[in-house]
Design a protein around this motif. Structure first.
Motif, PDB file in Angstrom:
ATOM      1  N   ARG B 697       0.854  -1.190   0.000  1.00 19.00           N
ATOM      2  CA  ARG B 697       0.000   0.000   0.000  1.00 19.00           C
ATOM      3  C   ARG B 697       0.891   1.242   0.000  1.00 19.00           C
ATOM      4  N   TYR B 698       0.435   2.196  -0.761  1.00 21.69           N
ATOM      5  CA  TYR B 698       1.108   3.489  -0.726  1.00 21.69           C
ATOM      6  C   TYR B 698       0.064   4.511  -0.316  1.00 21.69           C
ATOM      7  N   VAL B 843       7.381  -7.882   6.797  1.00 20.56           N
ATOM      8  CA  VAL B 843       6.762  -6.567   6.620  1.00 20.56           C
ATOM      9  C   VAL B 843       7.848  -5.538   6.379  1.00 20.56           C
ATOM     10  N   LEU B 844       7.799  -4.878   5.208  1.00 21.01           N
ATOM     11  CA  LEU B 844       8.715  -3.786   4.905  1.00 21.01           C
ATOM     12  C   LEU B 844       7.876  -2.504   4.888  1.00 21.01           C
ATOM     13  N   GLU B 878      -5.259  -8.263   3.455  1.00 23.08           N
ATOM     14  CA  GLU B 878      -5.994  -7.862   4.641  1.00 23.08           C
ATOM     15  C   GLU B 878      -5.054  -7.274   5.683  1.00 23.08           C
ATOM     16  N   ILE B 879      -3.859  -7.891   5.769  1.00 22.07           N
ATOM     17  CA  ILE B 879      -2.893  -7.367   6.744  1.00 22.07           C
ATOM     18  C   ILE B 879      -2.554  -5.916   6.406  1.00 22.07           C
ATOM     19  N   CYS B 880      -2.314  -5.661   5.107  1.00 17.95           N
ATOM     20  CA  CYS B 880      -1.990  -4.283   4.703  1.00 17.95           C
ATOM     21  C   CYS B 880      -3.080  -3.313   5.139  1.00 17.95           C
ATOM     22  N   ILE B 899       3.771   0.360   2.871  1.00 18.27           N
ATOM     23  CA  ILE B 899       3.867  -0.898   3.607  1.00 18.27           C
ATOM     24  C   ILE B 899       3.814  -2.035   2.587  1.00 18.27           C
ATOM     25  N   VAL B 900       4.705  -2.949   2.727  1.00 22.37           N
ATOM     26  CA  VAL B 900       4.745  -4.127   1.848  1.00 22.37           C
ATOM     27  C   VAL B 900       4.738  -5.359   2.733  1.00 22.37           C
TER      28      VAL B 900
END
Lengths: 110, 1038
Positions: B697-698, B843-844, B878-880, B899-900
């Motif tokens: 997500r950006y 998670v980055l 969903e986590i994002c 977030i990646v």
């Protein structure tokens, strides 16, 4: 050529009633064909039951023809009821898409 | 009653006993009989009903005394009868002459006393006594016996009876100490002189007694006379009985002397009584005169006219006010002369009323006309009441006369006199008219006639010369209700006040209607209120209009608010329909004209089929050509058709709605542009390797209008490993975006050639230098070997990556860190290696995710670890979303963020991977292959069909849409079973979609896939679209 994906059988009842039983699978490849066959049987009847109890597979292409069949029947003055097993996946599909209200009144589900 | 009997009997017996005791041995007795006075005096004072008791007592006492003196029975009873008849006759005569009880201080009453009690009674007694004596007793001479009895009893009644009566008589003399002393002195003088004259034979002293008696009568009144007379009588009787005589000089027998003396004494006492009475009368008259004078003085000063009549109704006094008012001469009005001042028509009635009131001793009230001195008759009210004199007797009437002329005139004016109405209302500035109902033969009102009208009537009604003409004649179309209303007034005697309009006259009136004599007439006072009424109506109308305007404004606000609450042209158009139907229309549609026309939205009220009776059409500026048209229809005949104001309002409403639809369109456009930009700068396809699930997500900074500097990338390296990168170029704007683009491209280009992440970051530094050499960036790069589950990573000043192990445990990849990418950075950057278990989550992110106002970076990272740890099992998409929601939410963001999420999920060896031609006929083959695989893996119903339908939908979508140009394409189908019991399905095509992002199935298809399965994802990139979903199945997978 392989055997047909779906087969349609019609049974005339009292008066102008007819029961159309669809069995097999309905997908984008045979939906129009199934629709035409069913419409042929329903046409001219006062009341018709579309029995989907023997359908093994049906997706949105199949749902679409149900809607078309229902609209046509209404326009022609035919009372069309769709009969599906209450706990089957078709009932689940109808419920998911909100079509159950129009296609299969609960009191006639078998 | 018995007390009275005993008292009278005892008194009588005492008196009688004294009389007996005075009889001498020679038989000469004192005929003075005090007992007779007791009987008569008592009777005169008592009510007649008590007389029998008194008489019985006297009779009983007489008989008993007689018998006790040895008298024979017959004469004893005979004397009893005589002594009973005597007071009875005396009292009856007395009562005829004067009302009992008497006041012997008055001449009239004294005369009655003397005539009845003293003369008549004893005469009858004497005759009866003489008869008894002659025929039953010793037989003495009848005449002499009767004569002695008469004199003796008469004297007894005179002194004793008079004494009794005088005690209650109002003497007219004030009872003072001096009076009492005077009484005592005179009584003693009379008694002393009498005694001296008898015992010492000094006859001359007898005159002293005489003088004393007269003086008592003159000075002290009846009471004094009674006292002195009684004393003289007793002493004389005693003296004579004991042989003394004052009459030695006269040659007569002692018996004769006694009688003559007593007779003289009686005359003397009677005279004294008369003197006393006369004196008393005079003094009383003087007192009354003084009181009357005081009253007159008072009355003359009073403003009212006062009058007094005597007991016969004759006027005895008129106050000065009367004479001044009437001009009568003093005394002219007395007697009945006052009637002369009264209006001749009233005088007789007043006289009669006064006579009646006087006769009945009743209050009197009369209302008559009294002639004033200027010969004007004035209305007066005369009222009087009976008054009692000093003796308690009715003495006449005292009255007062008040001039009430003005008041009565005013009252009369208020009564229904049409003349007065006219006089009154001619002066006012309202219409006044006098009318008369016109009746038909049956007596029903059919019209009314104007009898008189003041000059305002013409001005206010437009009816000139109304007098003498009929209403319907002047106003032929006059409404019937006027007639009915006035009939109620004229015939029903109602007085009404109302406001009413007449269309026939074109005016409104405020009317006061009242009946006047004779019956059938009525007077109207009215005002033309047409203008006022119009003003009121206009005001009401404008209020109504204001309310309507407010309602419209509210409706408009609601429409705008509701439409803004949803996004998208269709949603807003639908919402508009919801608001219009059924509130302001029974049917509504929004249509873009064309061939065929495009219906944006349409709505009918439930069950609405009737033809429209009113329609309204406005065109809408939606930023399209041709303009959309809004059509409203009313079919319910009860609803008011659209009017000009409605058209005006809906034109305004449509304009606003059009703006909202246009802005929705613009917004959709902007969104698409934004998506395009993001896609241009950030990787489209994260679907790089089957062994990993990637979601990213950006999010731009809040309110940021420019592109931020955060970036990420995921790519496949030639050796089959996967490159994962995330970075942050400090600064915003085009320069940062340019740097970001350079870094991304350079990283992807250099990656296959670098020995490892550390070395790659060292090489990357040169690309951070901007035009001014001031570039500054951070980056994190990791390489995943999916086969070995090994992750090599390095960080250049970037926050560490987070690893969530399958059990939910989190750890930070703290190693392999070096300074940010800038001109100061060295060339030797470290890297580190860590092992990832299958199912691990990586998670980055950039610092925008963990930076929060007022909290440290480490606190934000702890929070991230906690959130991600909780979500460890969830699909990466969903986590994002949930991490973003938890970490950032709706809060203002100062920085953009990335977030990646990467799930390391190595594909099991037994996964199904097949490619099929994207043709309808292949669908059954795809299903057959999948069904077989699912059966082999023990997936039971209903899960099997759910997965098959989802797969079928995804493939069907590809078949229908992915390859529009007719070039046959392929559809890749991937099924695998995760160790945790999830079946994962992926359908990928290599199609080129006309519309970016439109690779997702629409309509029922998407609902079916989502409804039957979990974790549904759609990813569309340059290389095609991937649809993924999964389903947890309960049975252990084989």
């Amino acid at each position: 050529m392989t055997e047909p994906l779906a087969s349609i059988r019609a049974e005339r009842g009292h008066g102008d009633t007819v029961t159309v039983t669809v069995s097999g699978e309905v997908d984008a490849s045979n939906a129009e064909e199934v629709q035409r066959a069913c419409a042929g049987h329903i046409r001219g009847a006062a009341a018709a039951v579309l029995d989907l109890g023997a359908v093994r597979y049906l997706d949105s292409a199949g749902l679409r023809i149900l809607v078309i069949l229902l609209q046509d029947a209404r326009a022609a003055g035919t009372r069309l009821r769709v009969s599906v097993p209450r706990d089957g996946f078709v009932a689940e599909l109808l419920e998911l898409t909100g079509l159950d209200v129009h296609l299969a009144p609960p009191d006639h589900s078998t | 009653m018995s007390l009275l009997f005993c008292a009278v009997a005892a008194g009588y017996a005492g008196g009688s006993w004294l009389s007996w005791s005075w009889f001498g041995a020679d038989g000469v007795g004192a005929s003075f009989f005090p007992a007779a006075g007791i009987t008569l005096g008592t009777m005169a004072l008592m009510d007649r009903r008590r007389w029998p008791v008194i008489l019985a007592a006297a009779f009983t006492a007489e008989v008993l005394v007689n018998l006790s003196h040895g008298m024979a029975t017959a004469p004893a009873f005979g004397y009893g009868v005589a002594n009973t008849a005597q007071p009875l006759v005396g009292a009856l005569v007395f009562a005829r002459a004067a009302p009992l009880p008497p006041n012997i201080a008055r001449s009239r009453d004294l005369a009655g006393f003397l005539a009845g009690g003293v003369l008549a009674g004893p005469l009858v007694g004497g005759l009866l006594g003489a008869a008894t004596n002659t025929w039953l007793g010793s037989g003495d001479g009848f005449a002499r016996f009767a004569w002695e009895w008469w004199v003796g009893d008469g004297l007894g009644v005179l002194v004793v009876g008079g004494g009794i009566l005088s005690w209650r008589a109002a003497s007219g003399h004030p009872r003072t100490t001096r009076r009492i002393a005077e009484t005592a002195a005179l009584t003693l003088a009379a008694a002393g002189a009498t005694a001296a004259s008898f015992w010492f034979g000094v006859a001359a002293l007898g005159y002293v007694s005489l003088v004393a008696l007269m003086a008592a009568g003159f000075r002290v009144g009846t009471r004094g006379v009674a006292l002195a007379g009684t004393a003289v009588a007793f002493i004389a009787a005693q003296a004579l009985a004991s042989g003394h005589s004052a009459f030695d000089i006269v040659e007569i027998s002692s018996g004769d002397a006694l009688v003559y003396f007593q007779l003289a004494l009686a005359v003397l006492v009677a005279t004294a009584y008369a003197v006393a009475a006369e004196v008393g009368e005079r003094e009383r008259a003087a007192g009354e005169r003084r009181a009357a004078e005081r009253f007159q003085a008072l009355a003359d000063r009073a403003p009212a006219m006062l009058w007094v009549t005597d007991r016969d109704g004759r006027c005895t006094y008129l106050s000065r006010g009367w004479y001044e008012f009437t001009g009568q001469a003093v005394d002219e009005g007395l007697g009945s002369g006052w009637l002369g001042a009264i209006h001749p028509a009233d005088a007789e009635g007043v006289e009669l009323a006064l006579t009646h009131a006087t006769a009945h001793r009743e209050p009197f009230r009369a209302d008559y006309r009294l002639r004033r001195t200027d010969d004007v008759y004035r209305r007066v009210i005369d009222s009087a009441r009976p008054v009692l004199g000093r003796d308690g007797e009715f003495a006449g009437m005292v009255g007062s006369v008040i001039d009430v002329h003005e008041r009565i005139e005013a009252e009369d004016a208020l009564r229904s006199s049409d003349a007065r109405f006219r006089a009154l209302f001619e002066a006012i500035d309202e219409g006044y008219c006098l009318c008369e109902m016109v009746l038909d033969e049956a007596g029903a009102p059919v019209d009314y006639r104007f009898l008189e009208a003041n000059h305002h009537v013409a001005a206010m009604t437009g009816l000139h010369d109304a007098a003498g003409r009929n209403a319907l004649e002047m106003v032929p179309g006059l409404e019937r209700h006027w007639l009915d209303t006035y009939a109620r007034v004229a015939l029903g005697d109602e007085t009404l006040r109302f406001e009413e309009g007449s269309d026939a006259m074109g005016r409104w009136f405020d009317v006061f209607a009242t009946p006047v004599e004779p019956r059938g007439r009525f007077a109207l006072v009215f005002k033309d209120i047409t203008e006022q009424r119009r003003a009121e109506l206009a005001l009401r109308e404008s209020e109504l209009e204001a309310r309507r305007a407010r309602r419209r404004a509210e409706f408009l606000a609601e429409v705008i608010g509701e439409m803004e609450a949803v996004d998208g042209v269709t949603a807003r158009a639908e919402r508009l329909m919801d608001l219009l139907v059924p509130r302001v229309a029974d049917r509504a549609s929004l249509v873009v004209p064309g061939n065929p026309p495009t219906v944006l939205a349409h709505r009918s009220a439930p069950g609405e089929r009737d033809p429209a009776h009113s329609e309204l059409r406005t065109s809408m500026e939606t930023g399209e050509r041709p303009e959309a048209a809004l059509a409203l229809e009313l079919t319910n005949p009860d609803r008011r058709p659209y009017g000009d104001r409605d058209r005006e309002f809906f034109a305004g409403l449509t304009a606003r709605a059009g703006v909202l639809l246009a802005s929705a369109r613009v917004h959709q456009e902007e969104h698409r542009v934004a998506l395009s930009l993001q896609r241009a700068l950030l990787p489209n396809v994260l679907e790089v390797h089957p062994d990993i699930d990637v979601a990213a997500r950006y999010a731009a900074a809040t309110g940021a209008l420019e592109v931020g500097g955060d970036w990420y990338d995921v790519f496949l390296l030639p050796d089959g490993r996967i490159g994962l990168a995330v970075g942050d170029v400090v600064g915003h704007g085009l320069e940062s975006a340019a740097t970001m683009g350079r870094l991304r491209t350079a990283l992807a280009a250099l990656a296959p050639h670098a020995a490892g992440p550390g070395e790659l970051l060292s090489h990357l530094q040169q690309f951070t230098d901007g035009p001014n050499g001031t570039g500054f960036a951070t980056a994190c790069y990791a390489v995943l070997d999916p086969g070995a589950g090994e992750l090599v990573h390095a960080s250049a000043g970037h926050p560490p990556c987070l690893v969530v192990d399958p059990g939910g445990a989190t750890r930070w990849l703290e190693d392999g860190r070096s300074v940010p990418l800038c001109s100061l950075g060295g060339t030797d950057r470290p890297q580190a290696v860590t092992a990832l278990e299958p199912g691990s989550l990586l998670v980055l992110f950039t610092d925008g995710l963990v930076e929060r106002r007022g909290a440290s970076l480490s606190a934000g990272m702890e929070w991230l670890a906690a959130v991600a740890g909780e979500l460890s099992d969830a699909p990466v998409e969903e986590i994002c979303d949930r991490v973003l929601a938890e970490m950032v939410g709706d809060a203002e963001r100062a920085d953009d963020l990335v977030i990646v999420c990467v799930r390391y999920a190595p594909v099991p060896a037994d996964a199904l991977r097949r490619s099929f031609p994207a043709e309808p006929g292949e669908l059954r083959n795809i299903r057959t292959a999948a069904r077989t695989w699912l059966e082999e893996h023990g997936v039971e119903e209903p899960h099997r069909t759910r997965l098959l339908v989802g797969l079928g939908e995804a493939c069907s979508n590809v078949v229908r849409h992915a390859y529009p140009d007719g070039a046959p394409g392929m559809v890749d189908v991937h099924l695998d079973a995760a160790p945790d019991g999830r079946v994962r399905v992926r359908v990928t095509d290599g199609g080129s979609w006309k519309e970016p992002g439109s690779g997702a199935p629409g309509g029922y298809g998407i609902r079916v896939i989502r409804g039957l399965n979990d974790a549904v994802t759609f990813r569309t990139g340059d290389a095609g679209t991937t649809v993924g979903f999964e389903l947890a199945v309960p049975a252990p997978l084989a």
